[in-house]
Design a protein around this motif. Structure first.
Motif, PDB file in Angstrom:
ATOM      1  N   HIS A  99       0.835  -1.200   0.000  1.00 10.11           N
ATOM      2  CA  HIS A  99       0.000   0.000   0.000  1.00 10.11           C
ATOM      3  C   HIS A  99       0.878   1.261   0.000  1.00 10.11           C
ATOM      4  O   HIS A  99       0.616   2.219  -0.728  1.00 10.11           O
TER       5      HIS A  99
ATOM      6  N   HIS B  31      -3.569   9.487   1.348  1.00  9.85           N
ATOM      7  CA  HIS B  31      -2.759   8.436   1.990  1.00  9.85           C
ATOM      8  C   HIS B  31      -1.854   9.003   3.076  1.00  9.85           C
ATOM      9  O   HIS B  31      -1.672   8.373   4.113  1.00  9.85           O
TER      10      HIS B  31
ATOM     11  N   TRP C 293     -13.353   6.373  -0.380  1.00  9.94           N
ATOM     12  CA  TRP C 293     -12.995   6.647   1.007  1.00  9.94           C
ATOM     13  C   TRP C 293     -14.243   7.065   1.784  1.00  9.94           C
ATOM     14  O   TRP C 293     -15.168   7.645   1.216  1.00  9.94           O
TER      15      TRP C 293
ATOM     16  N   GLN D  19      -9.897   8.687  -5.685  1.00 11.98           N
ATOM     17  CA  GLN D  19      -8.975   9.363  -4.756  1.00 11.98           C
ATOM     18  C   GLN D  19      -9.388  10.814  -4.528  1.00 11.98           C
ATOM     19  O   GLN D  19      -8.558  11.646  -4.146  1.00 11.98           O
TER      20      GLN D  19
ATOM     21  N   ASP E  64      -9.617   4.276   4.075  1.00 20.75           N
ATOM     22  CA  ASP E  64      -9.437   3.825   2.697  1.00 20.75           C
ATOM     23  C   ASP E  64     -10.251   2.544   2.519  1.00 20.75           C
ATOM     24  O   ASP E  64      -9.994   1.544   3.195  1.00 20.75           O
TER      25      ASP E  64
ATOM     26  N   HIS F  92      -7.470  -2.599  -2.298  1.00 26.58           N
ATOM     27  CA  HIS F  92      -6.032  -2.759  -2.017  1.00 26.58           C
ATOM     28  C   HIS F  92      -5.708  -2.511  -0.546  1.00 26.58           C
ATOM     29  O   HIS F  92      -4.667  -2.924  -0.063  1.00 26.58           O
TER      30      HIS F  92
HETATM   31 MN   MN3 Z   1      -5.084   3.209  -0.740  1.00 26.02          MN
END
Ligand code: MN3
Length: 203
Positions: A26, A81, A129, A147, A162, A166
């Motif tokens: 990640h 992130h 998210w 994102q 998140d 992934h």
């Molecule tokens: Mn991510």
């Protein structure tokens, strides 16, 4: 140019909630790619390179049209992130009273808040998210697709989870609800509270 920030803890530090394998992939692959692609997008525009990431992500519509989508995806990805890693901790502490009271005032109780957050996170279709944000002085739960950052809607992100596959699939497979229940145990509420105070004092 942007660089990948180091994690504020070791890759294995969030186990058993998040495995070291997920953290390596990640951070070193997914997050690193957002940083690299953001730099590629900004490369022809030196005037944008002196602005902060938060400023750029907050004003996507003012960017040259040819890089708007890439900065939305990769600038948003880098910002989201960075905030996510800082929002987690191997040494969680209790919710500070000021923030707890604000959450109770907004959502009736902590249980109601947690259940509304989880419901919202389970409703994200595809990749995205779920956030606790400040909209003016009001606390809200919101989802963003892909994102996208809450900053793109004028909201200040306090904590975001998140829910891209992934983030959990290697360990939790399709059990997103279990991932959400577990990750709740490692939120760095002190950091979230600092963001809350900073956001309120800037208004
Ligand atoms: Mn991510």
């Amino acid at each position: 140019m942007y660089t990948l920030p180091s994690l504020p803890y070791a890759y294995e530090a969030l186990e058993p909630v998040i495995s070291a394998d997920i953290m390596h992939l990640h951070h070193e692959k997914h997050h690193a790619t957002y940083v690299e692609q953001l730099n590629n997008a900004l490369q022809p525009y030196p005037e944008l390179q002196n602005r902060s990431l938060e400023d750029i992500v907050s004003h996507i519509d003012d960017l040259p049209e040819d890089i708007r989508t890439r900065v939305t995806n990769h600038g948003g990805g880098h910002h989201n992130h960075t905030l996510f890693w800082e929002s987690l901790t191997p040494h969680p502490s209790p919710l500070p009273t000021e923030l707890e009271n604000a959450i109770i005032a907004a959502f009736a109780s902590l249980q109601e808040y947690e259940s509304a957050f989880k419901k919202s996170a389970l409703s994200v279709f595809g990749s995205g998210w779920t956030w606790l944000v400040l909209d003016g002085h009001k606390l809200l739960i919101s989802n963003t697709p892909n994102q996208n950052s809450p900053l793109m809607s004028g909201h200040i992100p306090l904590v975001g989870i998140d829910v891209w596959e992934h983030a959990y699939y290697l360990q939790y497979q399709n059990r997103r609800a279990e991932y959400l229940d577990e990750i709740w145990k490692i939120i760095n509420w002190n950091v979230v509270h600092e963001r809350y105070q900073k956001a309120l004092s800037s208004k």
